[in-house]
Motif scaffolding. Structure first.
Motif, PDB file in Angstrom:
ATOM      1  N   THR A  48       0.823  -1.211   0.000  1.00  0.00           N
ATOM      2  CA  THR A  48       0.000   0.000   0.000  1.00  0.00           C
ATOM      3  C   THR A  48       0.858   1.263   0.000  1.00  0.00           C
ATOM      4  OG1 THR A  48      -0.197  -0.180   2.420  1.00  0.00           O
ATOM      5  CG2 THR A  48      -2.005  -1.059   1.092  1.00  0.00           C
ATOM      6  N   THR A  49       1.948   1.262   0.777  1.00  0.00           N
ATOM      7  CA  THR A  49       2.859   2.415   0.790  1.00  0.00           C
ATOM      8  C   THR A  49       3.500   2.604  -0.574  1.00  0.00           C
ATOM      9  OG1 THR A  49       3.339   2.121   3.149  1.00  0.00           O
ATOM     10  CG2 THR A  49       4.915   3.399   1.864  1.00  0.00           C
ATOM     11  N   ALA A  50       3.953   1.521  -1.180  1.00  0.00           N
ATOM     12  CA  ALA A  50       4.587   1.602  -2.499  1.00  0.00           C
ATOM     13  C   ALA A  50       3.597   2.098  -3.548  1.00  0.00           C
ATOM     14  CB  ALA A  50       5.144   0.236  -2.892  1.00  0.00           C
ATOM     15  N   THR A  51       2.360   1.618  -3.477  1.00  0.00           N
ATOM     16  CA  THR A  51       1.348   2.044  -4.440  1.00  0.00           C
ATOM     17  C   THR A  51       1.077   3.543  -4.335  1.00  0.00           C
ATOM     18  OG1 THR A  51       0.295  -0.141  -4.331  1.00  0.00           O
ATOM     19  CG2 THR A  51      -1.014   1.669  -5.230  1.00  0.00           C
ATOM     20  N   PHE A  52       0.972   4.053  -3.109  1.00  0.00           N
ATOM     21  CA  PHE A  52       0.779   5.496  -2.910  1.00  0.00           C
ATOM     22  C   PHE A  52       1.974   6.275  -3.446  1.00  0.00           C
ATOM     23  CE2 PHE A  52       1.124   9.446  -0.574  1.00  0.00           C
ATOM     24  CZ  PHE A  52      -0.179   9.924  -0.532  1.00  0.00           C
ATOM     25  N   ASP A  53       3.173   5.787  -3.183  1.00  0.00           N
ATOM     26  CA  ASP A  53       4.388   6.459  -3.634  1.00  0.00           C
ATOM     27  C   ASP A  53       4.463   6.510  -5.158  1.00  0.00           C
ATOM     28  OD1 ASP A  53       6.908   7.724  -2.942  1.00  0.00           O
ATOM     29  OD2 ASP A  53       7.878   5.942  -3.758  1.00  0.00           O
ATOM     30  N   VAL A  54       4.020   5.448  -5.810  1.00  0.00           N
ATOM     31  CA  VAL A  54       4.079   5.384  -7.272  1.00  0.00           C
ATOM     32  C   VAL A  54       2.952   6.194  -7.914  1.00  0.00           C
ATOM     33  CG1 VAL A  54       3.864   3.837  -9.265  1.00  0.00           C
ATOM     34  CG2 VAL A  54       5.276   3.164  -7.318  1.00  0.00           C
ATOM     35  N   VAL A  55       1.728   6.007  -7.416  1.00  0.00           N
ATOM     36  CA  VAL A  55       0.564   6.627  -8.050  1.00  0.00           C
ATOM     37  C   VAL A  55       0.464   8.126  -7.734  1.00  0.00           C
ATOM     38  CG1 VAL A  55      -1.966   6.625  -8.145  1.00  0.00           C
ATOM     39  CG2 VAL A  55      -0.715   4.460  -8.083  1.00  0.00           C
ATOM     40  N   VAL A  56       0.691   8.493  -6.477  1.00  0.00           N
ATOM     41  CA  VAL A  56       0.498   9.885  -6.054  1.00  0.00           C
ATOM     42  C   VAL A  56       1.777  10.701  -6.184  1.00  0.00           C
ATOM     43  CG1 VAL A  56      -0.197  11.394  -4.156  1.00  0.00           C
ATOM     44  CG2 VAL A  56      -1.352   9.199  -4.497  1.00  0.00           C
ATOM     45  N   LEU A  57       2.913  10.153  -5.695  1.00  0.00           N
ATOM     46  CA  LEU A  57       4.164  10.909  -5.683  1.00  0.00           C
ATOM     47  C   LEU A  57       5.016  10.689  -6.927  1.00  0.00           C
ATOM     48  CD1 LEU A  57       5.153  10.450  -1.922  1.00  0.00           C
ATOM     49  CD2 LEU A  57       3.836  12.287  -2.999  1.00  0.00           C
ATOM     50  N   ARG A  58       4.581   9.786  -7.814  1.00  0.00           N
ATOM     51  CA  ARG A  58       5.204   9.584  -9.122  1.00  0.00           C
ATOM     52  C   ARG A  58       6.634   9.091  -9.054  1.00  0.00           C
ATOM     53  NH1 ARG A  58       0.864   9.202 -12.350  1.00  0.00           N
ATOM     54  NH2 ARG A  58      -0.555  10.953 -12.052  1.00  0.00           N
ATOM     55  N   HIS A  59       6.904   8.145  -8.169  1.00  0.00           N
ATOM     56  CA  HIS A  59       8.222   7.529  -8.102  1.00  0.00           C
ATOM     57  C   HIS A  59       8.183   6.141  -8.726  1.00  0.00           C
ATOM     58  CE1 HIS A  59       8.959  10.442  -4.629  1.00  0.00           C
ATOM     59  NE2 HIS A  59       9.882  10.735  -5.516  1.00  0.00           N
ATOM     60  N   GLU A  60       9.374   5.563  -8.899  1.00  0.00           N
ATOM     61  CA  GLU A  60       9.473   4.208  -9.445  1.00  0.00           C
ATOM     62  C   GLU A  60       9.048   3.185  -8.384  1.00  0.00           C
ATOM     63  OE1 GLU A  60      10.214   3.460 -12.539  1.00  0.00           O
ATOM     64  OE2 GLU A  60      10.486   5.581 -13.073  1.00  0.00           O
ATOM     65  N   TRP A  61       8.735   1.967  -8.846  1.00  0.00           N
ATOM     66  CA  TRP A  61       8.282   0.918  -7.929  1.00  0.00           C
ATOM     67  C   TRP A  61       9.345   0.539  -6.909  1.00  0.00           C
ATOM     68  CZ3 TRP A  61       3.799  -0.677  -6.391  1.00  0.00           C
ATOM     69  CH2 TRP A  61       2.679  -0.501  -7.193  1.00  0.00           C
ATOM     70  N   LEU A  62      10.613   0.452  -7.343  1.00  0.00           N
ATOM     71  CA  LEU A  62      11.672   0.106  -6.386  1.00  0.00           C
ATOM     72  C   LEU A  62      11.769   1.149  -5.277  1.00  0.00           C
ATOM     73  CD1 LEU A  62      14.686  -1.318  -8.452  1.00  0.00           C
ATOM     74  CD2 LEU A  62      13.279  -2.509  -6.769  1.00  0.00           C
ATOM     75  N   HIS A  63      11.612   2.418  -5.651  1.00  0.00           N
ATOM     76  CA  HIS A  63      11.619   3.503  -4.670  1.00  0.00           C
ATOM     77  C   HIS A  63      10.479   3.315  -3.666  1.00  0.00           C
ATOM     78  CE1 HIS A  63      10.823   7.582  -3.119  1.00  0.00           C
ATOM     79  NE2 HIS A  63      12.088   7.865  -3.396  1.00  0.00           N
ATOM     80  N   GLY A  64       9.283   3.009  -4.195  1.00  0.00           N
ATOM     81  CA  GLY A  64       8.128   2.826  -3.317  1.00  0.00           C
ATOM     82  C   GLY A  64       8.250   1.609  -2.429  1.00  0.00           C
ATOM     83  N   LEU A  65       8.765   0.516  -2.977  1.00  0.00           N
ATOM     84  CA  LEU A  65       8.922  -0.701  -2.174  1.00  0.00           C
ATOM     85  C   LEU A  65       9.966  -0.509  -1.082  1.00  0.00           C
ATOM     86  CD1 LEU A  65       8.764  -3.317  -5.065  1.00  0.00           C
ATOM     87  CD2 LEU A  65       7.061  -2.988  -3.256  1.00  0.00           C
ATOM     88  N   LEU A  66      11.048   0.207  -1.394  1.00  0.00           N
ATOM     89  CA  LEU A  66      12.059   0.514  -0.377  1.00  0.00           C
ATOM     90  C   LEU A  66      11.447   1.329   0.751  1.00  0.00           C
ATOM     91  CD1 LEU A  66      14.939   0.697   0.746  1.00  0.00           C
ATOM     92  CD2 LEU A  66      15.338   2.630  -0.809  1.00  0.00           C
ATOM     93  N   LEU A  67      10.695   2.358   0.392  1.00  0.00           N
ATOM     94  CA  LEU A  67      10.053   3.189   1.418  1.00  0.00           C
ATOM     95  C   LEU A  67       9.048   2.374   2.223  1.00  0.00           C
ATOM     96  CD1 LEU A  67       9.602   5.963   2.688  1.00  0.00           C
ATOM     97  CD2 LEU A  67       7.965   6.462   0.856  1.00  0.00           C
ATOM     98  N   GLY A  68       8.294   1.507   1.546  1.00  0.00           N
ATOM     99  CA  GLY A  68       7.333   0.669   2.255  1.00  0.00           C
ATOM    100  C   GLY A  68       7.989  -0.247   3.264  1.00  0.00           C
ATOM    101  N   CYS A  69       9.133  -0.827   2.892  1.00  0.00           N
ATOM    102  CA  CYS A  69       9.868  -1.686   3.838  1.00  0.00           C
ATOM    103  C   CYS A  69      10.350  -0.898   5.042  1.00  0.00           C
ATOM    104  CB  CYS A  69      11.063  -2.329   3.135  1.00  0.00           C
ATOM    105  SG  CYS A  69      10.610  -3.553   1.893  1.00  0.00           S
ATOM    106  N   ILE A  70      10.847   0.309   4.798  1.00  0.00           N
ATOM    107  CA  ILE A  70      11.387   1.127   5.883  1.00  0.00           C
ATOM    108  C   ILE A  70      10.301   1.503   6.895  1.00  0.00           C
ATOM    109  CG2 ILE A  70      12.365   3.406   6.403  1.00  0.00           C
ATOM    110  CD1 ILE A  70      13.942   3.152   3.766  1.00  0.00           C
ATOM    111  N   LEU A  71       9.111   1.818   6.395  1.00  0.00           N
ATOM    112  CA  LEU A  71       8.031   2.289   7.272  1.00  0.00           C
ATOM    113  C   LEU A  71       7.125   1.176   7.772  1.00  0.00           C
ATOM    114  CD1 LEU A  71       6.901   5.468   5.256  1.00  0.00           C
ATOM    115  CD2 LEU A  71       8.561   5.333   7.131  1.00  0.00           C
ATOM    116  N   GLY A  72       7.436  -0.086   7.429  1.00  0.00           N
ATOM    117  CA  GLY A  72       6.472  -1.159   7.645  1.00  0.00           C
ATOM    118  C   GLY A  72       6.563  -1.956   8.925  1.00  0.00           C
ATOM    119  N   GLY A  73       7.524  -1.665   9.814  1.00  0.00           N
ATOM    120  CA  GLY A  73       7.703  -2.534  10.977  1.00  0.00           C
ATOM    121  C   GLY A  73       7.595  -1.833  12.312  1.00  0.00           C
ATOM    122  N   THR A  74       7.093  -2.531  13.310  1.00  0.00           N
ATOM    123  CA  THR A  74       6.980  -1.977  14.662  1.00  0.00           C
ATOM    124  C   THR A  74       8.322  -2.059  15.389  1.00  0.00           C
ATOM    125  OG1 THR A  74       6.268  -4.123  15.514  1.00  0.00           O
ATOM    126  CG2 THR A  74       4.560  -2.586  14.833  1.00  0.00           C
ATOM    127  N   ALA A  75       8.425  -1.352  16.511  1.00  0.00           N
ATOM    128  CA  ALA A  75       9.669  -1.243  17.268  1.00  0.00           C
ATOM    129  C   ALA A  75       9.614  -2.103  18.522  1.00  0.00           C
ATOM    130  CB  ALA A  75       9.952   0.205  17.639  1.00  0.00           C
TER     131      ALA A  75
END
Length: 426
Positions: free
Chosen positions: A106-133
């Motif tokens: 979902t994070t990657a999709t938002f990054d690609v569709v709304v912010l106009r980045h590549e899929w690898l960029h979105g997937l990287l961001l999704g991984c970074i923001l996807g885990g609890t502490a």
């Protein structure tokens, strides 16, 4: 800006440590994490007062960031009891995988569709923001006496396991982005690096576990282990393995070696007439305690460092709204998955589902991994630290508010939170 004197720098370091310790005590007493105070302290010392210039910190930040990453991975491996995860709550592993995967997508999709980045960029961001502490979740959930043990175990194991997913997956996407020729063979390269790392970590972990048993009770045993971590990381990178994964598996082998040897005693005695002594591979409690203290020190300074390095010139309405959107997407995914699991499979009560949904705070792994892509020269990642701080702040505030509301419901006579069906039975 005038440079600080030596005594001022040392005094500042002492103040940061004291604030970090006060924050840990505050967390244990109130359940409110100190991460926001520490990041705020960094912002106050850097962007607000200008006592510390970001440019001067940037020279050491990549080294400290990598060291923080290694300590996180080693600590995560050391405290991850695989037998417990696989035996007691397999549903927690499935829950973790589903929540993390959907959060990334979902994070990657938002990054690609709304912010106009590549899929690898979105997937990287999704991984970074996807885990609890885990450093936030574990002490907070431990204080909730009204929560059933299976639910406590679920969120505890989730926070321990998902940090591994965050770091390993993010590093894989970073490698693909720094070397475009690797993009189409990312999975094979990751598998190859993982196999080499597994072999290296298993051999090193078994030997080091035996060495630590000889050194039990001796001074400097943890310093030797820290030196081994750094040397092993360098060796892994030189021979083509993934250094970060190697350190994670090294900690995993050390933390689980005693259990593993216990299972090998019988087969080895029957096969070759040799019996291993399980006690020779027990990890010294002193080493674990020192690692916890070093993890606290790294965690404290990195949160302050993150605040120092925040570039508010990059904070626009688009950046702020994107950060809020990433948090909202993560929350929506967690709520949907929790409702689906709780209603159809696990039999969680409404109160338990609210608690599990609220336990989504992001922390050190998100902060470290948000900083690394820009320092590695990956384009269009300069906003990652701001996204990370936004998601960390909102997730911590949501958790705190959610737990306060749930306690109030309980005090006002809401139905008990004990679950009629435990996860252990799944």
């Amino acid at each position: 800006m005038e440079s600080l004197s030596v005594h001022a720098v040392l005094g500042l370091i002492g103040i940061i440590i004291l604030i970090g310790l006060a924050g840990e005590l505050f967390l244990k007493q109130t359940g409110i994490p100190s991460v926001l105070f520490l990041v705020g302290l960094g912002v106050f010392l850097g962007p607000v007062l200008g006592l510390i210039a970001p440019a001067s910190v940037m020279t050491v930040a990549p080294y400290f960031g990598t060291l923080a990453l290694l300590i996180i991975l080693f600590d995560g491996g050391l405290n991850l009891q695989l037998a417990k995860v696989l035996r007691e709550t397999p549903v927690s592993l499935l829950y973790t995988i589903v929540v993390f995967s959907l959060s990334v997508v979902t994070t990657a999709t938002f990054d690609v569709v709304v912010l106009r980045h590549e899929w690898l960029h979105g997937l990287l961001l999704g991984c970074i923001l996807g885990g609890t502490a885990a450093s936030i979740v574990m002490p907070v959930i431990g204080r909730l006496t009204q929560v059933s043990e299976p639910v406590k175990l679920l969120v505890t194991l989730e926070s321990a396991v998902v940090n591994v997913f965050v770091i390993v997956a993010a590093l894989g996407f970073m490698n693909a982005m720094t070397d475009p020729t690797n993009e189409h063979r990312m999975l094979t390269d990751m598998a190859y690096a993982f196999v080499i790392a597994a072999v290296l970590a298993t051999v090193a972990g078994a030997l080091w576990a035996r060495l630590l048993s000889w050194l039990q009770g001796q001074t400097l045993s943890y310093m030797l282990t820290l030196a081994a971590i750094l040397v092993l990381y360098d060796l892994a990178e030189v021979i083509g393995a993934n250094g970060a994964i190697t350190i994670l598996l090294f900690g995993l082998v050390l933390g689980n070696m005693e259990t593993l040897v216990g299972h090998l005693v019988g087969p080895l005695r029957r096969a070759i007439g040799y019996q291993l002594d399980q006690a020779h591979f027990a990890l010294d409690a002193f080493v674990k305690r020192l690692n916890e203290e070093l993890s606290f020190l790294v965690r404290t300074f990195f949160y302050v460092l993150l605040g120092l390095l925040l570039d508010f010139a990059t904070l626009t309405w688009i950046t702020a709204l994107a950060g809020v959107s990433f948090f909202a997407l993560g929350l929506a995914v967690r709520w949907l998955v929790t409702e689906a699991f709780g209603r159809t499979w696990c039999g969680w009560t409404k109160g338990e589902r609210r608690i599990i949904t609220a336990m989504l705070p992001r922390g050190l792994a998100t902060a470290v991994m948000a900083f690394l892509p820009a320092s590695a020269g990956i384009p269009d990642t300069e906003h990652f630290p701001m996204y990370a701080v936004t998601v960390i702040a909102l997730s911590v505030l949501y958790m705190t508010a959610g737990l306060v509301v749930e306690r109030r419901r309980i005090d006002e006579g809401a139905p008990a939170m004990a679950s009629p069906k435990s996860l252990a039975s799944d």
